[in-house]
Design a protein around this motif. Structure first.
Motif, mmCIF file in Angstrom:
data_model
loop_
_atom_site.group_PDB
_atom_site.id
_atom_site.type_symbol
_atom_site.label_atom_id
_atom_site.label_comp_id
_atom_site.label_asym_id
_atom_site.label_seq_id
_atom_site.Cartn_x
_atom_site.Cartn_y
_atom_site.Cartn_z
ATOM 1 N N VAL A 125 0.698 -1.179 0.062
ATOM 2 C CA VAL A 125 -0.077 0.002 0.035
ATOM 3 C C VAL A 125 0.719 1.305 0.015
ATOM 4 O O VAL A 125 1.683 1.351 0.855
ATOM 5 C CB VAL A 125 -1.018 0.085 1.139
ATOM 6 N N TYR A 126 0.724 1.896 -1.118
ATOM 7 C CA TYR A 126 1.620 3.305 -1.332
ATOM 8 C C TYR A 126 0.592 4.400 -0.603
ATOM 9 O O TYR A 126 -0.680 4.349 -0.971
ATOM 10 C CB TYR A 126 1.741 3.610 -2.551
ATOM 11 N N ILE A 127 1.099 5.386 0.296
ATOM 12 C CA ILE A 127 0.344 6.458 0.902
ATOM 13 C C ILE A 127 1.256 7.641 0.652
ATOM 14 O O ILE A 127 2.471 7.495 0.494
ATOM 15 C CB ILE A 127 -0.172 6.364 2.082
ATOM 16 N N ALA A 128 0.519 8.832 0.275
ATOM 17 C CA ALA A 128 1.180 9.897 -0.079
ATOM 18 C C ALA A 128 0.390 10.929 0.836
ATOM 19 O O ALA A 128 -0.930 10.886 0.790
ATOM 20 C CB ALA A 128 1.181 10.398 -1.526
ATOM 21 N N VAL A 129 1.171 11.786 1.550
ATOM 22 C CA VAL A 129 0.455 12.990 2.295
ATOM 23 C C VAL A 129 0.969 14.274 1.934
ATOM 24 O O VAL A 129 2.593 14.373 1.758
ATOM 25 C CB VAL A 129 0.523 12.769 3.766
ATOM 26 N N ILE A 130 0.375 15.112 1.242
ATOM 27 C CA ILE A 130 1.051 16.564 0.928
ATOM 28 C C ILE A 130 0.177 17.859 1.911
ATOM 29 O O ILE A 130 -0.881 17.407 2.306
ATOM 30 C CB ILE A 130 0.409 17.115 -0.423
ATOM 31 N N TYR A 131 1.024 18.583 2.553
ATOM 32 C CA TYR A 131 0.777 19.512 3.431
ATOM 33 C C TYR A 131 1.320 20.762 3.136
ATOM 34 O O TYR A 131 2.677 20.917 3.108
ATOM 35 C CB TYR A 131 0.913 19.309 5.121
ATOM 36 N N LYS A 132 0.908 21.624 2.365
ATOM 37 C CA LYS A 132 1.474 22.834 1.760
ATOM 38 C C LYS A 132 2.796 22.461 0.966
ATOM 39 O O LYS A 132 2.201 21.738 -0.075
ATOM 40 C CB LYS A 132 1.899 23.752 3.040
ATOM 41 N N ASP A 133 4.045 22.933 1.059
ATOM 42 C CA ASP A 133 5.144 22.555 0.387
ATOM 43 C C ASP A 133 5.626 21.098 0.685
ATOM 44 O O ASP A 133 6.915 20.787 0.304
ATOM 45 C CB ASP A 133 6.085 23.749 0.367
ATOM 46 N N LYS A 134 4.918 20.412 1.582
ATOM 47 C CA LYS A 134 5.748 19.084 2.365
ATOM 48 C C LYS A 134 4.823 17.990 1.586
ATOM 49 O O LYS A 134 3.952 17.801 1.625
ATOM 50 C CB LYS A 134 5.893 19.040 3.812
ATOM 51 N N ARG A 135 5.946 17.176 1.441
ATOM 52 C CA ARG A 135 5.339 15.862 0.631
ATOM 53 C C ARG A 135 5.993 14.452 1.342
ATOM 54 O O ARG A 135 7.161 14.663 1.678
ATOM 55 C CB ARG A 135 5.689 15.516 -0.757
ATOM 56 N N TYR A 136 5.046 13.662 1.486
ATOM 57 C CA TYR A 136 5.556 12.423 2.071
ATOM 58 C C TYR A 136 4.985 11.252 1.310
ATOM 59 O O TYR A 136 3.747 11.284 1.040
ATOM 60 C CB TYR A 136 5.201 12.201 3.632
ATOM 61 N N ALA A 137 5.754 10.272 1.067
ATOM 62 C CA ALA A 137 5.189 9.040 0.325
ATOM 63 C C ALA A 137 5.952 7.799 0.870
ATOM 64 O O ALA A 137 7.352 7.776 1.267
ATOM 65 C CB ALA A 137 5.419 9.175 -1.331
ATOM 66 N N ALA A 138 5.257 6.841 0.980
ATOM 67 C CA ALA A 138 5.848 5.402 1.325
ATOM 68 C C ALA A 138 5.199 4.152 0.976
ATOM 69 O O ALA A 138 3.853 4.470 0.828
ATOM 70 C CB ALA A 138 5.961 5.531 2.847
ATOM 71 N N ASN A 139 5.953 3.234 0.646
ATOM 72 C CA ASN A 139 5.017 1.790 0.610
ATOM 73 C C ASN A 139 5.053 1.212 2.035
ATOM 74 O O ASN A 139 6.049 1.075 2.777
ATOM 75 C CB ASN A 139 5.998 0.895 -0.348
ATOM 76 N N LEU A 140 3.829 0.976 2.567
ATOM 77 C CA LEU A 140 3.745 0.724 4.011
ATOM 78 C C LEU A 140 4.106 -0.826 4.225
ATOM 79 O O LEU A 140 4.303 -1.380 5.420
ATOM 80 C CB LEU A 140 2.038 0.668 4.504
ATOM 81 N N ALA A 141 3.950 -1.684 3.101
ATOM 82 C CA ALA A 141 4.297 -3.054 2.989
ATOM 83 C C ALA A 141 3.782 -3.617 4.294
ATOM 84 O O ALA A 141 4.456 -4.146 5.042
ATOM 85 C CB ALA A 141 5.777 -3.171 2.870
ATOM 86 N N LEU A 142 2.235 -3.687 4.540
ATOM 87 C CA LEU A 142 2.060 -4.102 5.858
ATOM 88 C C LEU A 142 1.645 -5.512 5.699
ATOM 89 O O LEU A 142 1.262 -5.911 7.154
ATOM 90 C CB LEU A 142 0.327 -3.418 5.838
ATOM 91 N N ASN A 143 1.939 -6.244 5.060
ATOM 92 C CA ASN A 143 1.649 -7.593 5.405
ATOM 93 C C ASN A 143 2.960 -8.545 5.282
ATOM 94 O O ASN A 143 2.909 -9.550 4.267
ATOM 95 C CB ASN A 143 0.442 -8.061 4.347
ATOM 96 N N ARG A 144 4.156 -8.063 5.569
ATOM 97 C CA ARG A 144 5.290 -8.821 5.291
ATOM 98 C C ARG A 144 5.296 -10.308 5.700
ATOM 99 O O ARG A 144 5.891 -10.920 5.087
ATOM 100 C CB ARG A 144 6.525 -7.962 6.086
ATOM 101 N N PHE A 145 4.499 -10.641 6.715
ATOM 102 C CA PHE A 145 4.364 -12.060 7.070
ATOM 103 C C PHE A 145 3.090 -12.607 6.819
ATOM 104 O O PHE A 145 2.905 -13.715 7.221
ATOM 105 C CB PHE A 145 4.767 -11.969 8.692
ATOM 106 N N GLY A 146 2.274 -12.181 6.070
ATOM 107 C CA GLY A 146 1.192 -12.632 5.314
ATOM 108 C C GLY A 146 0.016 -13.002 6.272
ATOM 109 O O GLY A 146 -1.000 -13.666 6.261
#
Lengths: 172, 172
Positions: A125-146
């Motif tokens: 799951v890729y999430i991106a959060v933008i606040y004014k001039d700030k950006r964050y994006a990441a692959n949460l890889a939430l299910n590494r162990f299934g």
């Protein structure tokens, strides 16, 4: 031991109320473009009384066509990076912010499962959060162990988006 | 006696799975335009595994601007009938169906509370459901005795939309 779901719901209840309160105080507005969370994050934020003052718009764009035609994600980004990618998540967040004129926005694209899409396993799951001039994006890889269910992957994603929104709003 | 919330959640869990299964079998697609439910109905439908095959698009349009600019609800309808009206709910459903090309759509506009908007009391919720050439619209008037919370009003609205969608899909 408490369940993942119980812990996630407790975090969400606490954080959503705090985020909405901070946004009201700072006169900020939020918009969301959700794929695999399917409206869950919009639903969480708007469940807080007073959210109508800070929630501008949510788009649940499951299909590529809706991502392109309604949100305005360029076809070239989806073709080059894939629909499940940080580039697509960022473009979703950028476009819903452009449409709504909000101060903060988030984009979510991924595989809630059960099962992967042939390229990515469930929990990618890729999430991106933008606040004014700030950006964050990441692959949460939430299910590494299934071990996580569809519902747990969606709740985990909501926690991650709220956490980043809270950080951005409070620190800046 | 079981709580309103527990009864609503049981109905939702059962009905959402059934609706999604019927839609998969009949090769139908759904889209939603939600105001006071804030994405809750999109979230409920997409929580069912396999929903990505039948869920086309959801728009959470809290503000009048988003109802007009993103969905395409005519300003004249909002001005003439009010944003909380069956006409606005129908236009929301028509427009999200037009945008998505889905077979069935729903529009929801109302007051989840706490408190009314000066004209309508909390619990005034107009829903519209469109399936092919069939249309349904109603004021749920969910809170005639003032006893329901914001969350209960939202859950009750989700139940009503799922019930009408199930009827339309199964009878026609």
């Amino acid at each position: 031991m408490r369940s993942f779901e119980a812990l996630a719901r407790e975090y969400i209840d606490k954080t959503a109320g705090f985020v909405v309160q901070c946004m009201i105080e700072k006169n900020l507005r939020i918009s969301l473009a959700e794929s695999c969370t399917g409206g869950m994050i919009s639903q969480i934020i708007t469940s807080v009384p007073g959210a109508s003052g800070i929630f501008e718009c949510g788009v649940v764009s499951y299909s590529e066509r809706i991502k392109e035609e309604l949100l305005g994600v360029p076809k070239s980004i989806i073709e080059k990076y894939g629909v499940v990618s940080s580039e697509t998540a960022i473009s979703m967040a950028e476009n819903v912010m452009r449409i709504s004129g909000s101060d903060i926005s988030a984009g979510v694209t991924g595989i809630a499962g059960p099962g992967g899409d042939g390229i990515n396993p469930a929990g990618t799951v890729y999430i991106a959060v933008i606040y004014k001039d700030k950006r964050y994006a990441a692959n949460l890889a939430l299910n590494r162990f299934g071990e996580l269910t569809r519902q747990e992957i969606r709740l985990g994603t909501a926690c991650a988006v709220l956490k980043k929104a809270e950080e951005f709003i409070n620190r800046h």
